[in-house]
Design an enzyme around this catalytic site. Structure first.
Site: not given
Ligand code: PNS
Length: 165
Positions: A17, A41, A91, A128
């Site tokens: 990150h 979560k 990744r 993570s």
């Molecule tokens: O670290 P992560 O858990 O992989 O992060 C995922 C994250 C937070 C980037 C993704 O779940 C997100 O953008 N969530 C916000 C909700 C949202 O906008 N959903 C529509 C995405 S197309």
């Protein structure tokens, strides 16, 4: 002023990150590290405040970073904060399908583009969730996370290499 978002759960922030955040900070005037407040979560290892503290500590050397929480749609948060871009690390090909889908959905919803940065090879296996699991079972993750995170993992789980119960 060009503002980018680096979104995620950051539970906890890893060297992978941090690499993406640092590289994003070189290309944008301002970077907002957007930590999702996700009530689903509930099984998070670190609280939001702990994650925020760790992010503050590991980005203290950068002058154009803010750490913020968000709920709901990322693109709404982006619009509210004047961000014109979302930046994600890729990744491996396994990340690509889902990331592409989210990027396209976010673009359709808001016109906001997602930029992908290729993860530095030394971090490409890192996540993570794996760090949490390895630390929980006594594995040594000290080369995979910033020192402040390693310290918190040791406080939580004990020293690496300890005998398992
Ligand atoms: O670290 P992560 O858990 O992989 O992060 C995922 C994250 C937070 C980037 C993704 O779940 C997100 O953008 N969530 C916000 C909700 C949202 O906008 N959903 C529509 C995405 S197309």
């Amino acid at each position: 002023m060009a503002t980018a978002l680096c979104p995620g759960s950051f539970d906890p922030v890893t060297n992978g990150h941090l690499d993406i955040i640092e590289r994003t900070a070189r290309h944008f005037d301002q970077v907002i590290v957007a930590v999702i407040r996700n009530p689903q979560k509930a099984q998070s290892l670190f609280t939001l405040e702990e994650r925020q503290e760790m992010l503050h500590e590991v980005t203290a050397h950068l002058t154009n970073i803010k750490i913020e929480f968000f709920m709901g749609l990322l693109v709404e948060f982006a619009k509210d904060h004047g961000a014109s871009a979302i930046v994600k690390g890729l990744r491996a090909i396994s990340d690509f399908d889902y990331e592409l889908q989210m990027a396209q959905m976010n673009q359709r919803l808001s016109g906001i583009d997602t930029f992908f940065i290729s993860t530095s090879p030394q971090h490409s296996f890192l996540s993570s969730s794996l760090v949490r699991e390895v630390a929980k079972f006594g594995g040594d993750v000290t080369t995979m996370v910033p020192a402040v995170v390693a310290k918190r993992l040791i406080e939580r789980f004990g020293e690496p290499g300890r005998k398992q119960p």
